[in-house]
Enzyme design. Structure first.
Site, PDB file in Angstrom:
ATOM      1  CD  GLU A  66      81.924 -70.935   8.863  1.00 55.88           C
ATOM      2  OE1 GLU A  66      82.597 -71.880   9.344  1.00 55.88           O
ATOM      3  OE2 GLU A  66      81.362 -71.009   7.765  1.00 55.88           O
ATOM      4  CB  CYS A  94      77.641 -75.233   6.084  1.00 53.40           C
ATOM      5  SG  CYS A  94      77.640 -75.198   7.885  1.00 53.40           S
ATOM      6  CB  CYS A  97      78.377 -71.645   9.663  1.00 55.21           C
ATOM      7  SG  CYS A  97      79.392 -72.953  10.404  1.00 55.21           S
TER       8      CYS A  97
END
Ligand SMILES: [Zn+2]
Length: 163
Positions: A66, A94, A97
């Site tokens: 990302e 996560c 990101c």
């Protein structure tokens, strides 16, 4: 009923998620956990950023799919703001990101498989939709979920067999 999503949008989501899956395969081929991402400009339908996990290759945790895709999309757009864009990711983002997605003001996040231990789009927490932040991201999940999960499972199975 109560849904604003049309069948056509669904088809587009599948089409773009296939592009994100191609990025995940690139990660897989380089021995990385297979996670891929693309960013699409909604108005034109153009893919303006692509990325795949390169954490081991680049030896930095900042090399998530990302982050790479956001960097490329911002360069293409000439702006750190990615308003009017959708991010497609093969795995739920996560904390890092998800934070970057909010900071970049991306409109919408579509992801394939959930991440029980790190997912910040609803699994552990939902950083994408916190009323306290100045930006909220619309979420669609489960697009090509089985396909993405199968690739990740295959990767970890092969990893275990190698040691
Ligand atoms: Zn991440």
């Amino acid at each position: 009923m109560g849904s604003t999503r049309s069948e056509n949008e669904n088809e587009n989501d599948v089409k773009y998620m296939r592009e994100a899956m191609k990025q995940a395969v690139k990660a897989y081929e380089t021995g990385e956990v297979p996670i891929g991402c693309i960013i699409v400009e909604n108005a034109t339908g153009k893919v303006i950023g692509r990325g795949y996990n390169r954490r081991n290759t680049d030896r930095t945790t900042l090399a998530h799919a990302e982050i790479t895709a956001i960097k490329k999309a911002s360069k293409a757009a000439g702006d750190w703001r990615l308003e009017g864009c959708t991010i497609y990711i093969t795995l739920e983002p996560c904390p890092m990101c998800a934070g970057a997605i909010v900071q970049a003001r991306i409109d919408r996040c579509v992801f394939a498989a959930p991440s029980d231990k790190a997912g910040c789009a609803g699994s552990v927490v939902n950083l994408l939709d916190m009323s306290g932040f100045n930006h909220q991201v619309e979420i669609t999940s489960g697009v090509l979920e089985e396909e993405s999960q199968a690739l990740i499972k295959k990767f970890f199975k092969e990893l275990r067999e190698r040691v």
